[in-house]
Design a protein around this motif. Structure first.
Motif, PDB file in Angstrom:
ATOM      1  N   GLN A 128       0.842  -1.215   0.000  1.00 43.33           N
ATOM      2  CA  GLN A 128       0.000   0.000   0.000  1.00 43.33           C
ATOM      3  C   GLN A 128       0.871   1.258   0.000  1.00 43.33           C
ATOM      4  OE1 GLN A 128      -3.072  -0.989  -0.525  1.00 43.33           O
ATOM      5  NE2 GLN A 128      -2.309  -3.034   0.006  1.00 43.33           N
ATOM      6  N   PHE A 129       1.964   1.246   0.788  1.00 45.16           N
ATOM      7  CA  PHE A 129       2.826   2.427   0.855  1.00 45.16           C
ATOM      8  C   PHE A 129       3.528   2.679  -0.492  1.00 45.16           C
ATOM      9  CE2 PHE A 129       2.645   1.934   5.539  1.00 45.16           C
ATOM     10  CZ  PHE A 129       2.411   3.258   5.886  1.00 45.16           C
ATOM     11  N   ILE A 130       3.844   1.600  -1.188  1.00 44.77           N
ATOM     12  CA  ILE A 130       4.509   1.779  -2.488  1.00 44.77           C
ATOM     13  C   ILE A 130       3.496   2.237  -3.536  1.00 44.77           C
ATOM     14  CG2 ILE A 130       5.694   0.552  -4.369  1.00 44.77           C
ATOM     15  CD1 ILE A 130       7.227  -0.968  -2.161  1.00 44.77           C
ATOM     16  N   LYS A 131       2.315   1.628  -3.499  1.00 48.99           N
ATOM     17  CA  LYS A 131       1.260   1.989  -4.469  1.00 48.99           C
ATOM     18  C   LYS A 131       0.947   3.483  -4.448  1.00 48.99           C
ATOM     19  CE  LYS A 131      -1.873  -1.902  -5.072  1.00 48.99           C
ATOM     20  NZ  LYS A 131      -2.879  -2.615  -4.304  1.00 48.99           N
ATOM     21  N   THR A 132       0.863   4.058  -3.259  1.00 47.49           N
ATOM     22  CA  THR A 132       0.491   5.474  -3.168  1.00 47.49           C
ATOM     23  C   THR A 132       1.648   6.395  -3.536  1.00 47.49           C
ATOM     24  OG1 THR A 132       1.161   5.568  -0.858  1.00 47.49           O
ATOM     25  CG2 THR A 132      -1.162   5.075  -1.287  1.00 47.49           C
ATOM     26  N   GLY A 133       2.844   5.847  -3.652  1.00 53.62           N
ATOM     27  CA  GLY A 133       4.007   6.666  -3.981  1.00 53.62           C
ATOM     28  C   GLY A 133       4.712   7.221  -2.753  1.00 53.62           C
ATOM     29  N   MET A 134       4.216   6.889  -1.570  1.00 54.01           N
ATOM     30  CA  MET A 134       4.829   7.451  -0.353  1.00 54.01           C
ATOM     31  C   MET A 134       6.248   6.916  -0.145  1.00 54.01           C
ATOM     32  SD  MET A 134       3.147   7.860   3.360  1.00 54.01           S
ATOM     33  CE  MET A 134       4.053   8.352   4.804  1.00 54.01           C
ATOM     34  N   TYR A 135       6.445   5.609  -0.398  1.00 55.49           N
ATOM     35  CA  TYR A 135       7.773   5.008  -0.237  1.00 55.49           C
ATOM     36  C   TYR A 135       8.156   4.203  -1.480  1.00 55.49           C
ATOM     37  CZ  TYR A 135       7.161   6.181   4.681  1.00 55.49           C
ATOM     38  OH  TYR A 135       6.968   6.853   5.854  1.00 55.49           O
ATOM     39  N   LYS A 136       9.468   4.061  -1.675  1.00 51.73           N
ATOM     40  CA  LYS A 136       9.970   3.348  -2.854  1.00 51.73           C
ATOM     41  C   LYS A 136      10.531   1.974  -2.506  1.00 51.73           C
ATOM     42  CE  LYS A 136      12.525   4.541  -6.943  1.00 51.73           C
ATOM     43  NZ  LYS A 136      13.600   5.351  -7.493  1.00 51.73           N
ATOM     44  N   ASN A 137      11.236   1.872  -1.394  1.00 55.84           N
ATOM     45  CA  ASN A 137      11.853   0.592  -0.994  1.00 55.84           C
ATOM     46  C   ASN A 137      11.420   0.227   0.418  1.00 55.84           C
ATOM     47  OD1 ASN A 137      13.632   0.280  -3.337  1.00 55.84           O
ATOM     48  ND2 ASN A 137      14.668   2.077  -2.494  1.00 55.84           N
ATOM     49  N   VAL A 138      10.741  -0.903   0.541  1.00 60.18           N
ATOM     50  CA  VAL A 138      10.262  -1.325   1.861  1.00 60.18           C
ATOM     51  C   VAL A 138      10.860  -2.692   2.186  1.00 60.18           C
ATOM     52  CG1 VAL A 138       8.258  -1.747   3.330  1.00 60.18           C
ATOM     53  CG2 VAL A 138       8.104  -0.066   1.475  1.00 60.18           C
ATOM     54  N   LEU A 139      11.455  -2.788   3.370  1.00 54.58           N
ATOM     55  CA  LEU A 139      12.028  -4.048   3.841  1.00 54.58           C
ATOM     56  C   LEU A 139      10.968  -4.775   4.668  1.00 54.58           C
ATOM     57  CD1 LEU A 139      14.406  -5.992   4.409  1.00 54.58           C
ATOM     58  CD2 LEU A 139      15.067  -4.435   6.291  1.00 54.58           C
ATOM     59  N   VAL A 140      10.605  -5.977   4.210  1.00 53.38           N
ATOM     60  CA  VAL A 140       9.573  -6.756   4.909  1.00 53.38           C
ATOM     61  C   VAL A 140      10.230  -7.999   5.501  1.00 53.38           C
ATOM     62  CG1 VAL A 140       7.340  -7.913   4.672  1.00 53.38           C
ATOM     63  CG2 VAL A 140       7.877  -5.962   3.214  1.00 53.38           C
ATOM     64  N   ILE A 141      10.021  -8.221   6.791  1.00 54.60           N
ATOM     65  CA  ILE A 141      10.691  -9.335   7.472  1.00 54.60           C
ATOM     66  C   ILE A 141       9.656 -10.173   8.232  1.00 54.60           C
ATOM     67  CG2 ILE A 141      12.388  -9.940   9.270  1.00 54.60           C
ATOM     68  CD1 ILE A 141      13.689  -7.167   8.758  1.00 54.60           C
ATOM     69  N   GLY A 142       9.845 -11.482   8.212  1.00 53.09           N
ATOM     70  CA  GLY A 142       9.093 -12.375   9.095  1.00 53.09           C
ATOM     71  C   GLY A 142      10.115 -13.182   9.872  1.00 53.09           C
ATOM     72  N   SER A 143      10.037 -13.177  11.191  1.00 48.63           N
ATOM     73  CA  SER A 143      11.049 -13.892  11.983  1.00 48.63           C
ATOM     74  C   SER A 143      10.420 -14.404  13.271  1.00 48.63           C
ATOM     75  CB  SER A 143      12.218 -12.943  12.296  1.00 48.63           C
ATOM     76  OG  SER A 143      13.193 -13.615  13.068  1.00 48.63           O
ATOM     77  N   GLU A 144      10.841 -15.587  13.701  1.00 48.19           N
ATOM     78  CA  GLU A 144      10.273 -16.155  14.934  1.00 48.19           C
ATOM     79  C   GLU A 144      11.317 -16.910  15.730  1.00 48.19           C
ATOM     80  OE1 GLU A 144       7.250 -15.389  15.703  1.00 48.19           O
ATOM     81  OE2 GLU A 144       6.108 -15.196  13.843  1.00 48.19           O
ATOM     82  N   ASN A 145      11.276 -16.686  17.028  1.00 44.40           N
ATOM     83  CA  ASN A 145      12.024 -17.496  17.977  1.00 44.40           C
ATOM     84  C   ASN A 145      10.990 -18.276  18.790  1.00 44.40           C
ATOM     85  OD1 ASN A 145      13.358 -18.552  20.175  1.00 44.40           O
ATOM     86  ND2 ASN A 145      14.043 -16.588  20.994  1.00 44.40           N
ATOM     87  N   HIS A 146      10.507 -19.379  18.234  1.00 43.42           N
ATOM     88  CA  HIS A 146       9.495 -20.156  18.950  1.00 43.42           C
ATOM     89  C   HIS A 146      10.096 -20.950  20.097  1.00 43.42           C
ATOM     90  CE1 HIS A 146       5.944 -19.342  16.727  1.00 43.42           C
ATOM     91  NE2 HIS A 146       6.445 -19.726  15.580  1.00 43.42           N
ATOM     92  N   SER A 147      11.314 -21.459  19.878  1.00 39.10           N
ATOM     93  CA  SER A 147      11.871 -22.399  20.853  1.00 39.10           C
ATOM     94  C   SER A 147      12.058 -21.744  22.220  1.00 39.10           C
ATOM     95  CB  SER A 147      13.191 -22.978  20.357  1.00 39.10           C
ATOM     96  OG  SER A 147      14.151 -21.945  20.257  1.00 39.10           O
ATOM     97  N   GLY A 148      12.161 -20.387  22.220  1.00 33.89           N
ATOM     98  CA  GLY A 148      12.312 -19.681  23.485  1.00 33.89           C
ATOM     99  C   GLY A 148      11.041 -19.659  24.317  1.00 33.89           C
ATOM    100  N   GLY A 149       9.900 -20.078  23.735  1.00 36.18           N
ATOM    101  CA  GLY A 149       8.643 -19.941  24.469  1.00 36.18           C
ATOM    102  C   GLY A 149       7.717 -21.138  24.365  1.00 36.18           C
TER     103      GLY A 149
END
Ligand code: COA
Length: 337
Positions: A128-149
């Protein structure tokens, strides 16, 4: 109006491999049960002292994605970080990754919850941010430390065998060719099933000292996850299929047009069910849950990165991402690669 595309992908998993046999030494379980019910053979767990955490793994995956996108870290306009296992109660992991990457600008960082749908939600936010022209490069991350919990006693066995640690990342950038990149994203939630897959504490309703005071025997431990497995399974197979078809229809595409479906790696049986229902061939669906277990917000970017690294995604391909998880939340992303 602009369009976004994935310009770079990266993933990272801890070195420490935990097999089903390893888990059977901690709890009453066995390799045959786990493989038959989930397809999982092994997963990765952070090892104490290996330097990893949710933000550190996210950073490692992000570094690779940024290099592959051929941009500088300082070109990043926004970070969107999806996780249900943040390093701290607050602030979120997005700002931590900004610091670990040494980004010299003051780009904003958003943390997205939405559990197993976290990466799909995060991609949609970035888009959405790129579509509107507000931002050009967005870093998207998915990360999990399940074993800690997780509860690695017999009591937690139906959940703890499923989940693993890891991270994946994508750089979304403004596409120069309309029609190439993310075509649409489709998000849903249904809050009436909140408790069916949930973890109560630590939270303001289940604060740690109160938990201990209310529960001196430790019989019902609200800071371990709870999952109504069969209920989740039933809803997952329906919602996955619905949201994939919704995405295809929105773009005038048919099931046959899918070159690669990357489903959230919830359970191999769920992926196989969707594949069968949609009559997709083995080379139209990518699964790697066998090696990593369910890594929640990290599972799609890890799988997408591996599929791309193995040359299974080519220019012009129709690539579909789909997820379902706690909330319940679910969603899909339709892309032309
Ligand atoms: N090892 C051995 N036995 C186990 C076990 C384990 N790790 N975990 C549970 N069991 C036992 C149960 O105690 C039960 O025993 P009983 O019949 O004597 O009572 C039996 O196995 C069946 O348990 P049940 O929970 O009914 O199993 P299931 O067939 O529903 O499989 C899941 C459990 C979790 C694998 C399955 O429900 C599932 O995959 N659900 C979806 C989960 C998911 O994808 N979650 C992520 C969402 S994004």
């Amino acid at each position: 109006m602009y369009q976004s595309k994935i310009a770079g992908l990266g993933s990272y998993v801890p070195e420490n491999v935990v097999t089903n046999d390893d888990l059977s030494k901690l709890m009453d379980t066995n390799d045959a049960w786990i493989q038959e019910r989930t397809g999982i053979k092994e997963r990765r767990h952070i090892k104490k002292g290996d330097g990893n955490s949710t933000s550190v793994m996210g950073f490692k995956a992000a570094k690779i994605a940024i290099e592959r996108a051929k941009i500088s870290k300082d070109d990043i306009d926004l970070i969107v970080f999806a996780t249900l296992s943040p390093d701290l109660y607050f602030p979120g992991c997005g700002v931590m990754v900004q610091e670990l990457l040494g980004i010299n600008n003051t780009c904003p960082a958003i943390d997205v919850r939405d559990q197993c749908s976290g990466f799909v939600y995060a991609i949609s936010v970035a888009d959405q941010f790129i579509k509107t022209g507000m931002y050009k490069n967005v870093l998207v991350i998915g990360s999990e430390n399940h074993s800690g919990g997780l509860d690695f006693s017999d009591r937690g066995r139906s959940i703890s065998v499923i989940f693993g640690d890891g991270a994946g990342a994508a750089v979304l950038t403004r596409s120069n060719h309309i029609g190439q990149g993310i075509l649409s994203t489709h998000l849903h939630s249904e809050g009436k099933h909140v408790m069916e897959l949930s973890q109560k504490g630590p939270s303001t309703e289940y604060w740690v000292p109160q938990i201990i005071a209310d529960n001196p025997q430790g019989d019902d431990i609200p800071y371990y996850p709870y999952m109504n497995g069969p209920f989740v399974f039933k809803h997952a197979i329906t919602r996955f299929t619905e949201v994939i078809l919704e995405g295809l229809k929105a773009n005038g595409l048919e099931i046959d047009d899918i070159n690669m479906l990357i489903p959230h790696q919830a359970n191999l049986r769920i992926s196989q069910f969707i594949q069968q229902k949609l009559k997709l061939s083995d080379d139209q669906v990518f699964n790697n849950i066998q090696k990593y277990g369910n890594t929640t917000a990290a599972s799609i970017p890890i799988a997408l990165t591996e599929a791309w690294e193995q040359g299974k995604i080519k220019d012009g391909d129709t690539v579909v991402l789909a997820a379902f998880g706690s909330g319940f939340t679910w969603g899909s992303v339709i892309m032309e690669w």
